[in-house]
Design an enzyme around this catalytic site. Sequence first.
Site, PDB file in Angstrom:
ATOM      1  N   GLU A   3      42.025  85.537  32.047  1.00 21.78           N
ATOM      2  CA  GLU A   3      42.919  84.430  31.672  1.00 21.78           C
ATOM      3  C   GLU A   3      43.361  83.598  32.880  1.00 21.78           C
ATOM      4  OE1 GLU A   3      43.424  87.641  31.155  1.00 21.78           O
ATOM      5  OE2 GLU A   3      45.482  88.264  31.539  1.00 21.78           O
TER       6      GLU A   3
ATOM      7  N   GLU B 224      63.198  80.641  32.582  1.00 17.40           N
ATOM      8  CA  GLU B 224      62.795  81.401  31.401  1.00 17.40           C
ATOM      9  C   GLU B 224      63.907  82.354  30.967  1.00 17.40           C
ATOM     10  OE1 GLU B 224      59.257  83.707  32.060  1.00 17.40           O
ATOM     11  OE2 GLU B 224      59.312  84.560  30.039  1.00 17.40           O
TER      12      GLU B 224
ATOM     13  N   GLU C 123      44.084  91.302  39.597  1.00 18.50           N
ATOM     14  CA  GLU C 123      44.822  90.220  38.951  1.00 18.50           C
ATOM     15  C   GLU C 123      44.031  88.905  39.012  1.00 18.50           C
ATOM     16  OE1 GLU C 123      48.373  88.845  40.892  1.00 18.50           O
ATOM     17  OE2 GLU C 123      49.367  88.417  38.994  1.00 18.50           O
TER      18      GLU C 123
ATOM     19  N   SER D 225      58.160  88.494  31.875  1.00 24.79           N
ATOM     20  CA  SER D 225      58.238  87.056  32.100  1.00 24.79           C
ATOM     21  C   SER D 225      56.834  86.481  32.000  1.00 24.79           C
ATOM     22  CB  SER D 225      58.806  86.802  33.500  1.00 24.79           C
ATOM     23  OG  SER D 225      58.524  85.475  33.865  1.00 24.79           O
TER      24      SER D 225
ATOM     25  N   CYS E  50      55.665  89.833  38.812  1.00 28.00           N
ATOM     26  CA  CYS E  50      54.973  89.513  40.064  1.00 28.00           C
ATOM     27  C   CYS E  50      54.025  90.611  40.486  1.00 28.00           C
ATOM     28  CB  CYS E  50      55.949  89.330  41.213  1.00 28.00           C
ATOM     29  SG  CYS E  50      57.418  88.476  40.756  1.00 28.00           S
TER      30      CYS E  50
ATOM     31  N   GLU F 204      60.816  81.561  36.491  1.00 28.71           N
ATOM     32  CA  GLU F 204      61.235  82.807  35.873  1.00 28.71           C
ATOM     33  C   GLU F 204      62.732  82.769  35.565  1.00 28.71           C
ATOM     34  OE1 GLU F 204      58.985  85.965  37.658  1.00 28.71           O
ATOM     35  OE2 GLU F 204      60.493  87.447  37.125  1.00 28.71           O
TER      36      GLU F 204
ATOM     37  N   CYS G 264      56.437  95.442  47.621  1.00 31.07           N
ATOM     38  CA  CYS G 264      55.150  94.990  48.163  1.00 31.07           C
ATOM     39  C   CYS G 264      54.894  95.482  49.579  1.00 31.07           C
ATOM     40  CB  CYS G 264      55.103  93.470  48.151  1.00 31.07           C
ATOM     41  SG  CYS G 264      55.347  92.804  46.516  1.00 31.07           S
TER      42      CYS G 264
ATOM     43  N   LYS H 204      46.161  92.986  43.331  1.00 34.16           N
ATOM     44  CA  LYS H 204      45.997  91.531  43.320  1.00 34.16           C
ATOM     45  C   LYS H 204      44.532  91.155  43.171  1.00 34.16           C
ATOM     46  CE  LYS H 204      50.234  89.984  43.816  1.00 34.16           C
ATOM     47  NZ  LYS H 204      50.807  89.158  42.746  1.00 34.16           N
TER      48      LYS H 204
END
Lengths: 638, 399
Positions: A401, A311, A396, A354, A334, A308, A565, A393
Amino acid sequence: MESKGDLRAPVSQTPLIVEKPKDTSAIGGMVSIEINEKKVAVPLGTTILEACKMNGISIPTLCHHDDLCVAGVCRICVVEVEGMRTLQASCAYPITNPMKIKTSSPMVRRARRHIIDLLLSEHYGECYSCFRNGKCELQNLAKEYGVDSYTFGHVEKPKYEVDKSSYSVVRDMSKCVLCKRCVRTCIDLQEVGVLEAVDRGDNTHIGTFLEKPLADVICINCGQCINRCPTAALRANDPSDEIWAAIDDPTKHVIIQTAPSPRAAIGEEFGLGAGHSMTRELNTALKRIGFDKVFDTNFTADLTIIEEGTELILRLYKALVKKESVALPQFTSCSPGWVKFLEHYYPEYIDNLSSAKSPQQMFGALIKTFYAQRAGIDPANIVSVALMPCSAKKFECNRPEMHDSGYKDVDYGLTTREMARMIKEAGINLPEMPKSNFDNPFGEASGAGLIFGATGGVMEAAIRSVVEFVLGKKTEDIFEKANIIPLRGFEGIKYMEIPIGDKVGPVPELLKHLVPNWDWLKGAVLKIAVAHGTANAKKIMDDIKAGGKFSECHFIEFMACPGGCLGGGGQPIPTTPEIRKKRAEAIYAEDESLELRKSHDNPHVVQIYQEFLTEGPCGHLSHELLHTHYLKRGRYIA
Amino acid sequence: MEKTKRKGAVIFSKYSRGEGIKRLLSISREEVLFELRDSKLKGRGGAGFPTATKWNIVAAAISSQKYIICNADEGEPGTFKDRVLLLEYPELVFDGMVIAGYTIGAKHGIVYLRGEYEYILQSLEDYLAKMRNDNLLGKNILGKEGFDFDISIRLGSGAYVCGEETALIESLEGNRGEARNRPPYPVNTGYMGKPTVVNNVETLASVPHIIVKGGEWFKKYGTDRSTGSKLFSVSGDCGRPGVYELPWGTKISELLDLVGARNTKAVQVGGASGTCIPKSQFDRTLAYEDAATGGSIMIFNESRNMLHVLKNFMEFFVEESCGQCTPCRIGNTKLLEGVEMIEKGEFTFNYINQLKELGRTMQVASKCGLGQSSPNSFISILENFKEEIFNGNGGAHGK
């Protein structure tokens, strides 16, 4: 029509907000009241509930929650105020003049008992077949008030079908007591607004838009509603049975990665106070349960920082040197709740996210490629579990994908609560476990990866590396003990500027193929911001849309959950500002105790770029395995 | 009853359109408040809060915006007097709102009209247009510098609870109709968070008379604690149902004679949320200090089954509770279940007594007036008609 300003929740759910006097010694600053014939003085504007708490008098509550605006709907906290015909909800009544309060008169006791009896009469199910058994606020009230029978009956059949459509959140409205904490969480705390009371009278229930299943509405899966539900009406979608089955299957190689936040909180499920880190005890327990390998998510957190960060450097390089148009500021990716929030509410900004995957998904892709190759295991036989503080999560890892390894990269997302139950089911008392280390080839990770768990942590980890990359100086030389204090704490939005100055260092080996030198950054000021909770994220996004100060930022960390988190939707219940503070302290303390505190110093990270991702950060293989893309969902596509 | 036949000493007394507003050209806000206080006018919606006190608080409040809201969400079962006022005497209601606006310093008045009254919306809009035309509304009313006031009408959507003033305000703001926590009261934090007076249609319709004829005149009618007169919506078993204006303090028996009721067994005073008065108490008076009412009078003769009457009321509350607070949402359901148990003869006296106790809890622990008053009829009917209900044809014997 005039606007109501910042007020988001319906006024029916907010009390009179009396500004408390700054100087309570000023005239009128304190109000003399009598609670149960005891004379006390409280600051003007204190609610009756607060006043009682301050004076050691306990009042039962149900719809009240420290994180939320006041509803005053359950009525369990009613008290008698002399001179008033009706009882008053103590959570919603601000004291502005002298009054005499009785918290346990016959009328009050009768009312509370009646309210509990009424709630029980409509609450479907029995305690012993409920996953909140022993942790249910309604059950606690029933116990406290000595309920030994269902005075007004008990429902025999569930009134509503359980909604299991979402990967993350399961809704069982037959257990709902209509305290509206979830509604206030969703509308007011998170500003998502998926849940609201629907219908009226006896038919009132918490519903979604057009009563659609949760998977089909714009829920971001943050699970904050779960954390605040007093009963079992809301829970996470629990995959532990499938995980047990995988563990019991000798052909499966079951791997678990553990994130830092669950490790800082899981002790709470075992009777420890908040703020006890259980990282190494957990490693032992997980092995004893039957996981074949235990890896540290912090390893891929470190990798995230490199990917990241690279990037970001590339984006800045393109913008400043090549004068190309690139999306800035770059947003962290994240937090899957935040990602979905952005996809729904600000789809025009998905290019700012990102492309680096979250640590969980990076690890997933590496386990079924890099690790499988090294260990000589067929990835088809690997079951990859992620212990996360998070309900999103689960969604996710089910995003279509996320199959870059050729398989489902992460098979199951498991919350802290579910993990604790699995450990208990295996007969293990976690705090008594001996300590052990993480498994190779990923081994131990840095403190930078660890602090991902707290709001501001990703940014702090990134800055620790970026400073060293660009300035060629040690982070410790700029920030004492490498602690970047302005990025810590629970302020909703944090902002920081880091001037680069005139002296830059050499480009490190890892990045040499991407940028020739740092001269183009001389004199620049790096502008960064941090937001936690989607309500705060919204503020920043609206500011960016309006071209305000945050539109000039370069990098912004967003976390969907309040506190980051560590306050995630998969964490132990209850959650309060106090508990979240202690979890953060545990995380930062653990970071400081480590030798290795910067992502780019992690030898396993260095190694993986030498041996596997040989084209370096943001190289071809990196892009294939560690980066992803997003969906412009808008308000209509769930 | 035809308008021309309607007689009444106060509200239906002679009043010409705009008369009260014209009076404002020569008197100050303080003088309006003085007359109002002198008249001892109390809220006609049922709760009986002194109107002058309410206005005074808002008049004294410092705020960039204030509002006067006319509560025309006439939803109490058995009331229809506000509809008559709006249809046939709009000048009283709207002049009352202008006077209120002048007194409290509001530039904007809103009529919250019951959804089912949509059919009178056009006539009200037409009347308001006429007022604007005659400069009884708008800027510099009747040439008085700075006297600006206008009225808009908003429709409800059929929820009974929106007659409760804070739920009404929530509804006006576009939210779900649910009562707010109090304090704060609307006079401090009302519509859009601004100081707001919410008055019943009839309260506002009384105001122009008081301003023109004086508080002293108003007080001549009624009792010491219930001044002036009251409109009663009389329905049920009687020869001449309709809207009656009678001075406060009228005995129930007098009213029954007047409306041609015979063989009356019970009178439900105050609608579904009111109390049921048996024959033995017909000498009670209609007044705030005795049998208080927002105007609904339902008459039941000997042929009626009081348990059915009660069941009807309870069904109404089960449906109309906003569902927000526990005592009202579940409590009403339990009371209705109790009535059904009695109907089937499957009950114990112990349980019925427990339900009565529950009703007492609802009266004190519910969040708003709806839940606080919904057990009234349950308690009063079971109490006053226990002979009939438990031993007569109303239900089988209890176990």
